[in-house]
Motif scaffolding. Structure first.
Motif, PDB file in Angstrom:
ATOM      1  N   GLY A  10     -58.587  13.389  20.578  1.00 18.57           N
ATOM      2  CA  GLY A  10     -58.772  14.258  21.524  1.00 18.57           C
ATOM      3  C   GLY A  10     -57.879  15.051  22.575  1.00 18.57           C
ATOM      4  N   ASN A  11     -57.649  13.664  23.645  1.00 25.11           N
ATOM      5  CA  ASN A  11     -57.280  14.210  24.370  1.00 25.11           C
ATOM      6  C   ASN A  11     -55.715  13.749  24.149  1.00 25.11           C
ATOM      7  N   ARG A  44     -66.828   6.634  19.727  1.00 25.13           N
ATOM      8  CA  ARG A  44     -66.792   7.334  20.342  1.00 25.13           C
ATOM      9  C   ARG A  44     -65.637   7.527  21.519  1.00 25.13           C
ATOM     10  N   LYS A  45     -65.154   6.361  22.069  1.00 24.34           N
ATOM     11  CA  LYS A  45     -64.135   6.374  22.734  1.00 24.34           C
ATOM     12  C   LYS A  45     -62.438   6.816  22.282  1.00 24.34           C
ATOM     13  N   GLN A  57     -62.620  10.477  21.514  1.00 27.39           N
ATOM     14  CA  GLN A  57     -62.074  11.027  22.926  1.00 27.39           C
ATOM     15  C   GLN A  57     -60.597  10.835  23.211  1.00 27.39           C
TER      16      GLN A  57
END
Length: 133
Positions: free
Chosen positions: A116-117, A109-110, A113
């Protein structure tokens, strides 16, 4: 961005995986190729674009430490996200890599994220300056 953390053999293997990710959806986006060129440049392999890819089976065990596995995974996820369209075959490729590397759900998940960032930030800067990634 993180390719510099890999050994030379790991870099060669990474670029094989990167080319597989780019081809996964059967559509090679300009943003994906531009990002790949940046990674090649970062790793001192500028001009070697024609030498990567093919139907080579990549031995993923070469990524034998946590740092290498996380660096490769985040770069593969950035490639998947950089064109703004995550295809199911790209997601499938990334999930297989995550599974092979033993990355747990919290780390996954990290990494998603972060990828994506990073891809959003790169796209934002591109739009701001009017250039390409």
């Amino acid at each position: 961005m993180f390719v510099h953390r890999l050994t030379e053999p790991q870099k060669r293997a990474f670029f094989g995986l990167a080319s597989e990710m780019i081809a996964a959806d059967l559509e090679i986006a300009d943003r994906e190729m531009n990002y790949l060129r940046r990674l090649l440049d970062e790793s001192g392999r500028d001009g070697e674009l024609d030498e990567i890819g093919g139907d080579v089976d990549i031995d993923r065990s070469i990524f034998d430490d946590r740092e290498a596995r996380l660096a490769v995974t985040v770069e593969i996820l950035i490639i998947a996200a950089i064109d703004g369209d995550l295809h199911r075959d790209e997601a499938s490729f990334a999930n297989a890599l995550i599974y092979d590397f033993g990355i747990n759900e919290t780390e996954r998940r990290k990494l998603v994220q972060v990828a994506g960032n990073i891809s959003s930030a790169m796209t934002g800067v591109e739009q701001l300056i009017g250039g390409e990634i």
